[in-house]
Design an enzyme around this catalytic site. Structure first.
Site, PDB file in Angstrom:
ATOM      1  N   ARG A 154     -27.003   9.573  10.859  1.00  0.00           N
ATOM      2  CA  ARG A 154     -26.205   8.896   9.835  1.00  0.00           C
ATOM      3  C   ARG A 154     -24.845   8.466  10.370  1.00  0.00           C
ATOM      4  NH1 ARG A 154     -27.959  10.862   4.425  1.00  0.00           N
ATOM      5  NH2 ARG A 154     -25.880  10.547   3.635  1.00  0.00           N
ATOM      6  N   HIS A 185     -17.009 -29.050  10.888  1.00  0.00           N
ATOM      7  CA  HIS A 185     -15.969 -28.886   9.867  1.00  0.00           C
ATOM      8  C   HIS A 185     -14.923 -27.863  10.293  1.00  0.00           C
ATOM      9  CE1 HIS A 185     -18.106 -31.480   7.151  1.00  0.00           C
ATOM     10  NE2 HIS A 185     -19.216 -30.768   7.311  1.00  0.00           N
ATOM     11  N   ASN A 229     -19.641  14.820   0.104  1.00  0.00           N
ATOM     12  CA  ASN A 229     -19.850  13.428   0.516  1.00  0.00           C
ATOM     13  C   ASN A 229     -19.320  12.548  -0.601  1.00  0.00           C
ATOM     14  OD1 ASN A 229     -21.264  14.427   2.642  1.00  0.00           O
ATOM     15  ND2 ASN A 229     -23.245  13.555   2.043  1.00  0.00           N
ATOM     16  N   GLY A 230     -18.759  11.396  -0.242  1.00  0.00           N
ATOM     17  CA  GLY A 230     -18.257  10.481  -1.274  1.00  0.00           C
ATOM     18  C   GLY A 230     -16.741  10.445  -1.252  1.00  0.00           C
ATOM     19  N   GLU A 262     -27.597 -12.855  11.605  1.00  0.00           N
ATOM     20  CA  GLU A 262     -28.062 -11.526  11.998  1.00  0.00           C
ATOM     21  C   GLU A 262     -27.892 -11.322  13.506  1.00  0.00           C
ATOM     22  OE1 GLU A 262     -28.479  -8.906  10.561  1.00  0.00           O
ATOM     23  OE2 GLU A 262     -29.757  -7.689  11.837  1.00  0.00           O
ATOM     24  N   LYS A 265     -24.913   4.925   9.583  1.00  0.00           N
ATOM     25  CA  LYS A 265     -26.235   4.397   9.244  1.00  0.00           C
ATOM     26  C   LYS A 265     -26.413   4.218   7.746  1.00  0.00           C
ATOM     27  CE  LYS A 265     -30.328   3.044  10.263  1.00  0.00           C
ATOM     28  NZ  LYS A 265     -30.342   1.650  10.725  1.00  0.00           N
ATOM     29  N   LYS A 324     -25.589  -8.344  15.108  1.00  0.00           N
ATOM     30  CA  LYS A 324     -26.067  -7.358  16.092  1.00  0.00           C
ATOM     31  C   LYS A 324     -25.124  -7.327  17.300  1.00  0.00           C
ATOM     32  CE  LYS A 324     -28.191  -5.500  14.169  1.00  0.00           C
ATOM     33  NZ  LYS A 324     -28.562  -5.663  12.826  1.00  0.00           N
ATOM     34  N   CYS A 343     -21.263  10.814   5.983  1.00  0.00           N
ATOM     35  CA  CYS A 343     -21.275  12.273   5.900  1.00  0.00           C
ATOM     36  C   CYS A 343     -22.654  12.806   5.527  1.00  0.00           C
ATOM     37  CB  CYS A 343     -20.302  12.737   4.836  1.00  0.00           C
ATOM     38  SG  CYS A 343     -18.649  12.142   5.072  1.00  0.00           S
ATOM     39  N   GLU A 384     -21.685  -5.673  16.369  1.00  0.00           N
ATOM     40  CA  GLU A 384     -21.588  -4.254  16.036  1.00  0.00           C
ATOM     41  C   GLU A 384     -21.866  -3.319  17.198  1.00  0.00           C
ATOM     42  OE1 GLU A 384     -24.255  -2.897  12.920  1.00  0.00           O
ATOM     43  OE2 GLU A 384     -25.701  -4.425  13.467  1.00  0.00           O
ATOM     44  N   TRP A 418     -17.844  11.776   8.329  1.00  0.00           N
ATOM     45  CA  TRP A 418     -17.509  10.432   8.811  1.00  0.00           C
ATOM     46  C   TRP A 418     -16.234  10.073   8.067  1.00  0.00           C
ATOM     47  CZ3 TRP A 418     -16.944   5.511   6.656  1.00  0.00           C
ATOM     48  CH2 TRP A 418     -17.034   4.433   7.543  1.00  0.00           C
TER      49      TRP A 418
HETATM   50  C1  F6R Z   1     -26.263  -3.634  10.509  1.00  0.00           C
HETATM   51  C2  F6R Z   1     -26.577  -2.676   9.474  1.00  0.00           C
HETATM   52  C3  F6R Z   1     -25.839  -2.777   8.193  1.00  0.00           C
HETATM   53  C4  F6R Z   1     -26.782  -2.461   7.034  1.00  0.00           C
HETATM   54  C5  F6R Z   1     -25.995  -2.401   5.714  1.00  0.00           C
HETATM   55  C6  F6R Z   1     -26.895  -2.178   4.534  1.00  0.00           C
HETATM   56  O1  F6R Z   1     -27.051  -3.431  11.630  1.00  0.00           O
HETATM   57  O2  F6R Z   1     -27.374  -1.812   9.652  1.00  0.00           O
HETATM   58  O3  F6R Z   1     -25.253  -4.020   8.035  1.00  0.00           O
HETATM   59  O4  F6R Z   1     -27.768  -3.437   6.973  1.00  0.00           O
HETATM   60  O5  F6R Z   1     -25.049  -1.368   5.778  1.00  0.00           O
HETATM   61  O6  F6R Z   1     -27.639  -1.018   4.684  1.00  0.00           O
HETATM   62  P1  F6R Z   1     -28.980  -0.766   3.903  1.00  0.00           P
HETATM   63  O7  F6R Z   1     -29.972  -1.753   4.362  1.00  0.00           O
HETATM   64  O8  F6R Z   1     -29.329   0.644   4.257  1.00  0.00           O
HETATM   65  O9  F6R Z   1     -28.649  -0.945   2.443  1.00  0.00           O
END
Ligand code: F6R
Length: 565
Positions: free
Chosen positions: A27, A472, A95-96, A449, A560, A453, A2, A456, A69
């Site tokens: 965001r 295993h 927000n929250g 990682e 984000k 990627k 949000c 997601e 959101w």
């Molecule tokens: C994946 C991604 C998330 C963030 C996670 C932590 O692509 O972006 O997994 O890495 O939500 O976010 P930050 O780094 O902003 O604390």
């Protein structure tokens, strides 16, 4: 997640607020709305979908806006913010999460209040209204003050009533942009940076209001506080996609420069000296940032520095051992991740020092860090984190005392990135349903990682795992043509090849990311610097998303800046 933007000024604020909401859209959100006051009459508009900047409502000099959101209740117009009190005099955005909203709702229902949404937020304007009407002067600020005392959970709130705008912050970011004759209340600086780079950062529990040209600020104990303005040195991404089809692709390509920028940040020596004073380092983050911590722990441990990676959302196991003998390094792109803020608060209570590897200047975690190592990656808009990860790896390498020739690294990235991109376009044919990615030591981080990627943004099930763990259990899933990416480093190459051979003999299709090729690779991606070996995976995830018609910048269900737990 949000976003909040509010405006008070001499001009009509609708254009600013609507454009501000657009600037917050990186965001992630699913619905939005605004509310304003015209001739002391409250009006509001809310809807689902994307923000439209055509003027709506009536001319207003005091106005609030929100991108939602969803957490409580589905994506509907009714659940979108602003929420308005039953008497239609007070509007609020939030927000929250309000943890005790059910009991507050019950109390208000007994008092005759009606609720029209499934949200926790709707209690806020009604509670303010209830307390406003209860006090003899029918004073809105008194009502607001009583309300924030009752709320439990995390909240950033902006509420308006006639000519007054009130706001509060508890465990959710909120700051005030200050310009000549205007103020802006926002969840981050993006919507107002074009107008001013001067801002007042609210601390936990701070609240205040703006009335008749004056701003009043208080701390959580209702003690008046001074509005200290600070300058924000941060460029929000105004130049757009710079010719790239998506922000994510632009940000992947930007790594040619961001690696150099990360290495240029000035506090490394200071942080290295500090680390030496402690017996153990905890490296904490979430998602991509946690994956970076896995690599960091490997780099540091190889230099005999005891470093333990900790998932922010699983920190409780470590709390009994938080003490002053240990230091904590936190990693966060946004600097606003709720899970991580909670860990930092606990660590600070235990007297621990915090080194922050953070991208967004002025963010909550930036401000909570005792020593700052700025990622210097510039704004990351694509929801999937890319350049922040390689910047963090660069910083961790430097902290571990590696000598990085960042100019050479950058030159090499520049030479290879187009080739990796072409290879990603070829490889998408091979990846249909499942993908496994294996690595060892720091390359376990790259494997996790890469899988994250792919998951997601392409919604393909992908698993990153320690190469040695295959036998295993996961090996049971390997059959004819199942794609497996194997990421090798100089030290782990032999082990990885042995594991790749086990997969190959069961029909798996091996994609090797390695400094040199090997007969077991069905497809070879050459990469001589392991910390860059995520880039082919980022490009693969991007191309998979594109091939399936998904928008890689805005993956479903994700945001984000993850400001709720
Ligand atoms: C994946 C991604 C998330 C963030 C996670 C932590 O692509 O972006 O997994 O890495 O939500 O976010 P930050 O780094 O902003 O604390």
């Amino acid at each position: 997640m949000c976003g909040i933007i509010a405006f008070v000024g001499k001009e009509d604020g609708r254009k600013f607020v609507l454009e501000g909401l657009k600037k917050l859209d990186y965001r992630g959100y699913d619905s939005w709305g605004i509310a304003g006051v015209n001739n002391d009459e409250l009006w509001h508009y809310k809807t689902t979908g994307l923000v439209k900047t055509e003027l709506i409502g009536k001319e207003s000099h005091i106005i609030i806006g929100h991108t939602r959101w969803c957490t409580h209740g589905k994506v509907t117009k009714e659940n979108a913010h602003p929420h308005v009190s039953n008497d239609e005099k007070i509007a609020a955005v939030h927000n929250g999460i309000i943890d005790n909203y059910l009991e507050l709702k019950e109390m208000l229902e007994k008092e005759g209040y009606k609720f029209y949404s499934d949200t926790d937020t709707e209690v806020i304007p009604n509670l303010i209204s209830y307390y406003t009407n209860k006090n003899p002067e029918k004073n809105f600020i008194e009502g607001f003050k009583q309300t924030i005392k009752q709320l439990k959970g995390s909240f950033a709130i902006a509420a308006l009533h006639e000519k007054t705008l009130a706001f509060a912050r508890v465990n959710s970011p909120l700051l005030i942009g200050v310009a000549e004759g205007e103020i802006y209340i926002a969840s981050d600086a993006a919507p107002f940076l074009e107008k001013t780079n001067k801002a007042v950062f609210l601390n936990e529990g701070d609240w205040g209001y703006y009335e008749k040209g004056n701003m009043y600020l208080f701390d959580k104990n209702e003690k008046p506080i001074e509005a200290k303005t600070e300058e924000i040195h941060w460029q929000y991404n105004e130049q757009g996609k710079n010719g790239y089809s998506h922000f994510m692709l632009k940000e992947i390509y930007e790594q040619v420069n961001t690696i150099v920028n990360a290495a240029a940040q000035p506090n490394i020596q200071n942080a290295k000296d500090e680390i030496k004073k402690f017996s153990e380092i905890l490296l904490v983050g979430s998602g991509t940032s946690y994956n970076a911590c896995l690599a960091g722990a490997s780099f540091l441990s190889k230099k005999n520095i005891k470093a333990i990676p900790v998932l922010a959302s699983e920190y409780q196991l470590h709390v009994p051992f938080f003490d002053k003998e240990k230091i904590m390094i936190i990693v966060s792109q946004s600097g606003e991740t709720a899970d991580l803020i909670e860990v930092v608060n606990e660590a600070k209570n235990a007297g621990m020092k915090i080194i922050g590897i953070i991208n967004v200047p002025g963010s909550t975690l930036w401000r909570k860090s005792d020593i700052l190592l700025g990622m210097n990656a510039g704004q990351e808009i694509g929801v999937a984190s890319t350049k922040a990860y390689t910047s963090t790896l660069t910083i961790f390498s430097l902290l571990a005392g590696e000598k990085i020739d960042e100019t050479e690294l950058s030159k090499y990235t520049n030479e290879k990135i187009k080739e990796w991109h072409e290879q990603a376009k070829e490889l998408i044919q091979k990846i249909k349903k499942d993908l496994f990615v294996i690595g060892k030591e720091e390359a376990l981080s790259y494997a996790m990682e890469t899988a994250l990627k792919v998951k997601e943004i392409s919604y393909i099930r992908a698993e990153g795992l320690a190469a040695g763990e295959l036998k295993h259990g996961t090996l049971a899933l390997i059959e004819e043509d199942v794609p497996v990416i194997s990421i090798a480093t100089k030290e782990t190459r032999q082990d990885l090849i042995n594991n790749a051979l086990e997969i190959k003999s069961r029909g798996g299709f091996i994609i090797g990311i390695d400094s040199k090729t090997h007969p077991c690779y069905d497809y070879f991606i050459s990469c001589k610097y392991p910390i860059l070996s995520i880039i082919p995976g980022q490009l693969l995830a991007y191309e998979l998303a594109i091939s399936k018609g998904y928008n890689p910048d805005k993956p479903r269900n994700l945001a984000k800046s993850v400001t709720v737990k």
